[in-house]
Design an enzyme around this catalytic site. Structure first.
Site, PDB file in Angstrom:
ATOM      1  N   HIS A 254      -5.675   2.895   1.479  1.00 19.47           N
ATOM      2  CA  HIS A 254      -4.920   4.072   1.934  1.00 19.47           C
ATOM      3  C   HIS A 254      -5.561   4.760   3.152  1.00 19.47           C
ATOM      4  O   HIS A 254      -4.889   5.035   4.146  1.00 19.47           O
ATOM      5  CB  HIS A 254      -4.791   5.102   0.813  1.00 19.47           C
ATOM      6  CG  HIS A 254      -4.244   4.533  -0.473  1.00 19.47           C
ATOM      7  ND1 HIS A 254      -3.323   3.532  -0.505  1.00 19.47           N
ATOM      8  CD2 HIS A 254      -4.492   4.852  -1.767  1.00 19.47           C
ATOM      9  CE1 HIS A 254      -3.022   3.242  -1.771  1.00 19.47           C
ATOM     10  NE2 HIS A 254      -3.727   4.028  -2.551  1.00 19.47           N
TER      11      HIS A 254
ATOM     12  N   ASP B 272       0.894  -1.154   0.000  1.00 18.91           N
ATOM     13  CA  ASP B 272       0.000   0.000   0.000  1.00 18.91           C
ATOM     14  C   ASP B 272       0.930   1.200   0.000  1.00 18.91           C
ATOM     15  O   ASP B 272       1.572   1.499   1.009  1.00 18.91           O
ATOM     16  CB  ASP B 272      -0.872   0.004   1.261  1.00 18.91           C
ATOM     17  CG  ASP B 272      -1.792   1.211   1.299  1.00 18.91           C
ATOM     18  OD1 ASP B 272      -1.420   2.272   0.762  1.00 18.91           O
ATOM     19  OD2 ASP B 272      -2.887   1.114   1.873  1.00 18.91           O
ATOM     20  N   HIS B 273       1.017   1.878  -1.151  1.00 16.12           N
ATOM     21  CA  HIS B 273       2.118   2.854  -1.265  1.00 16.12           C
ATOM     22  C   HIS B 273       1.978   4.029  -0.299  1.00 16.12           C
ATOM     23  O   HIS B 273       2.946   4.707  -0.002  1.00 16.12           O
ATOM     24  CB  HIS B 273       2.305   3.311  -2.719  1.00 16.12           C
ATOM     25  CG  HIS B 273       1.327   4.336  -3.194  1.00 16.12           C
ATOM     26  ND1 HIS B 273       0.063   4.032  -3.599  1.00 16.12           N
ATOM     27  CD2 HIS B 273       1.438   5.678  -3.327  1.00 16.12           C
ATOM     28  CE1 HIS B 273      -0.565   5.139  -3.960  1.00 16.12           C
ATOM     29  NE2 HIS B 273       0.252   6.151  -3.797  1.00 16.12           N
TER      30      HIS B 273
HETATM   31  C1  BG6 Z   1      -3.717   4.712  -6.143  1.00 15.13           C
HETATM   32  C2  BG6 Z   1      -5.099   4.756  -6.717  1.00 15.13           C
HETATM   33  O1  BG6 Z   1      -3.598   3.649  -5.235  1.00 15.13           O
HETATM   34  O2  BG6 Z   1      -3.452   5.929  -5.471  1.00 15.13           O
HETATM   35  C3  BG6 Z   1      -5.267   5.948  -7.652  1.00 15.13           C
HETATM   36  O3  BG6 Z   1      -5.345   3.564  -7.441  1.00 15.13           O
HETATM   37  C4  BG6 Z   1      -4.856   7.218  -6.949  1.00 15.13           C
HETATM   38  O4  BG6 Z   1      -6.591   6.049  -8.133  1.00 15.13           O
HETATM   39  C5  BG6 Z   1      -3.485   7.068  -6.309  1.00 15.13           C
HETATM   40  O5  BG6 Z   1      -4.827   8.259  -7.909  1.00 15.13           O
HETATM   41  C6  BG6 Z   1      -3.154   8.269  -5.461  1.00 15.13           C
HETATM   42  O6  BG6 Z   1      -1.834   8.154  -5.040  1.00 15.13           O
HETATM   43  P1  BG6 Z   1      -0.979   9.448  -4.675  1.00 15.13           P
HETATM   44  O7  BG6 Z   1       0.299   8.906  -4.129  1.00 15.13           O
HETATM   45  O8  BG6 Z   1      -0.807  10.215  -5.956  1.00 15.13           O
HETATM   46  O9  BG6 Z   1      -1.785  10.218  -3.679  1.00 15.13           O
END
Ligand code: BG6
Length: 520
Positions: A248, A185-186
């Site tokens: 997230h 989960d980044h």
């Molecule tokens: C991803 C989603 O996990 O996270 C995307 O699939 C979203 O829809 C993205 O745009 C948002 O990531 P960040 O790091 O740009 O806030």
């Protein structure tokens, strides 16, 4: 990183090397890690792509991805050549046993060449329906057997509901042990998200206040100004709840609500987070509208430009019922948080890309000052700014200069970019390195993934059963549907304007509210 944690030899195998994720995130992150000398000399990336993929074209695309998305921007030829010398490709059909025999041969050859037993990371950057076949074939080719060096990374979406997540966990654990599985989960790799742990557990200051006695409510906002872009097909089958809230936002909630772990070890931290998910009060199936709101953007305006509505986006159904906005109220049923609402909201095509957590404190128990002393009666608030600004802000009341007792809110601000001179790594850099080191602290365990789906199950079912009749219900460039305001209004509260935006709009005379935190 301590030398003893440094992997001595690593092979990073990317399934789906021709896809978006490899191009935008994985290759730029690996490039950056190599450039910053986090990777050993004995390091290789093997990209597995379609049999008809052209290797020269893939290399060109990777370089363009690094130029566009890596933290350092466009790379010099020499630096690229160095990185490129670690890259190789295997044109392959991912469901054919021969692919895995070839892969095993390649991996064995690298071990021999390096005279080492390299760590092997199998990164599944593929659509969910392909995972089962790949995992099965990895097992059959005996590539998962060595528990100390074989790891598998699984991207979200981790299933699309509780039963599919359970099935996916079963598939994975038939071949890999839980300790070998890294569910990514980044958001957990973002510096500011990790810093929630430091803020809470490396300071004495906040912990005594971090409970129902002092905190009125918590808001977690993850707003995006982008639409769905080229991902219409994926997104239209997913929606905001599955795409963002299940992972997230709930992970951020866990970091805010968890009890202090005894030590900063993967199982300790993950146990405490899992407890939060288990403590989430089940959403009442009959009354989900009192706890959640969905929305879909229509045409509107962003930064002075007209933008199309969701239903007009490429590869989106023209009568789509998919939500692009979700707001949910949760309660955490334990001693610490009883009665404190956690309001979560996320959406696409909102006015700005801003992620922020706001903890609002209760009013003072007795008001010493007369009402007229307050120039602006705003409550104490602690804000964790996740992006684009990275920092922590504390709003409290101060006497305004002058002969009379006049009180106004001031904002004490700490920003990463000011306090630390080094730029924050990209989330994927942190997480990929953790996988190579075998550190699962920032990854979701099977039980967490399932508990997060369980928490959303009543909502998923209710929203699937009854189609929305008012979509699109917010114009692009606004903060979501009106019902999202009503969700908080029924509790006598309102969404806070993200502080970063509030500060930008702050009138000159209030600019004195900014108290800087000096570096060091
Ligand atoms: C991803 C989603 O996990 O996270 C995307 O699939 C979203 O829809 C993205 O745009 C948002 O990531 P960040 O790091 O740009 O806030």
């Amino acid at each position: 990183m301590a030398a003893e944690n440094q992997p001595q030899a690593v092979v990073f195998v990317i399934f789906g090397a021709g896809g978006d994720l490899a191009w935008r995130k994985l290759i730029p992150a690996l490039y950056q890690l190599l450039a910053d000398r986090w990777l050993p000399e004995r390091f290789a990336v093997i990209g597995l792509g379609h049999a008809h993929a052209d290797e020269a074209e893939l290399r060109r695309r990777f370089r363009q991805g690094v130029d566009q998305f890596s933290r350092q921007g466009p790379v010099a030829d020499a630096a690229w050549e160095l990185f490129s010398s670690h890259l190789s490709f295997l044109a392959a059909e991912l469901d054919r046993p021969q692919t895995y025999t070839d892969l095993a041969g390649k991996l064995a050859a690298l071990d021999q060449e390096w005279d080492a037993r390299a760590q092997r990371v199998f990164y599944l950057a593929v659509p969910p329906q392909m995972i089962e076949a790949i995992v099965r074939e990895l097992g059959r080719a005996r590539l998962a057997r060595d528990r100390s060096r074989a790891r598998v990374v699984v991207e979200k979406p981790f299933g699309r509901d509780l039963s599919s997540a359970r099935a996916l966990n079963r598939t994975l654990t038939q071949v890999f042990e839980e300790s070998q599985i890294f569910r990514i989960d980044h958001y957990l790799g973002k510096e500011t998200v990790q810093n929630l742990l430091a803020l809470r557990f490396a300071n004495t200051l906040f912990e005594p206040l971090w409970n129902r006695g002092y905190i009125d409510h918590v808001q977690i906002t993850v707003a995006e100004s982008d639409g769905v872009g080229t991902r219409g097909h994926y997104y239209d089958h997913t929606g905001a709840l599955r795409d963002m809230v299940q992972n997230h936002l709930l992970q951020i909630l866990c970091l805010i609500a968890m009890e202090p772990p005894v030590s900063f070890t993967p199982e300790e931290v993950r146990n405490k987070k899992a407890e939060v998910l288990r403590a989430l009060r089940p959403l009442p199936a009959e009354q989900v509208e009192r706890f959640a709101v969905r929305g879909q953007y229509g045409a509107g305006w962003l930064e002075g430009e007209p933008v199309a509505g969701y239903r007009a986006e490429p590869r989106v159904a023209s009568d789509s019922h998919t939500e692009t906005f979700a707001a949910v109220k949760f309660y955490v049923d334990n001693w610490r948080w009883q009665g404190v609402p956690f309001y979560l909201r996320t959406g696409k095509r909102l006015p700005a890309r801003i992620s922020e957590v706001s903890l609002q404190f209760k009013p003072v128990p007795h008001q010493t000052f007369p009402p007229e002393a307050f120039l602006d009666p705003r409550p104490n608030r602690l804000i964790v700014a996740i992006q684009p600004e990275e920092g922590i802000l504390l709003r409290f009341v101060s006497k305004s200069p002058g002969p009379a007792m006049r009180l106004a809110p001031v904002l004490m601000q700490f920003y990463y970019r000011e306090a630390f001179r080094t730029p924050s790594p990209e989330a994927y850099e942190t997480l990929l390195l953790d996988v190579m080191r075998g550190d699962a602290t920032l990854f979701m365990r099977a039980d967490q993934a399932e508990a997060a789906w369980q928490a959303l199950a009543p909502l998923l079912e209710a929203w699937e059963a009854v189609k929305p009749v008012d979509f699109p219900n917010y114009p692009a460039g606004t903060w979501g549907p009106e019902a999202a305001e009503a969700l908080l209004a029924q509790d006598g509260r309102s969404w806070v304007m993200p502080t970063f935006l509030e500060c930008q709009m702050c009138p000159e005379e209030l600019a004195l509210c900014r108290v800087r935190v000096a570096p060091g």
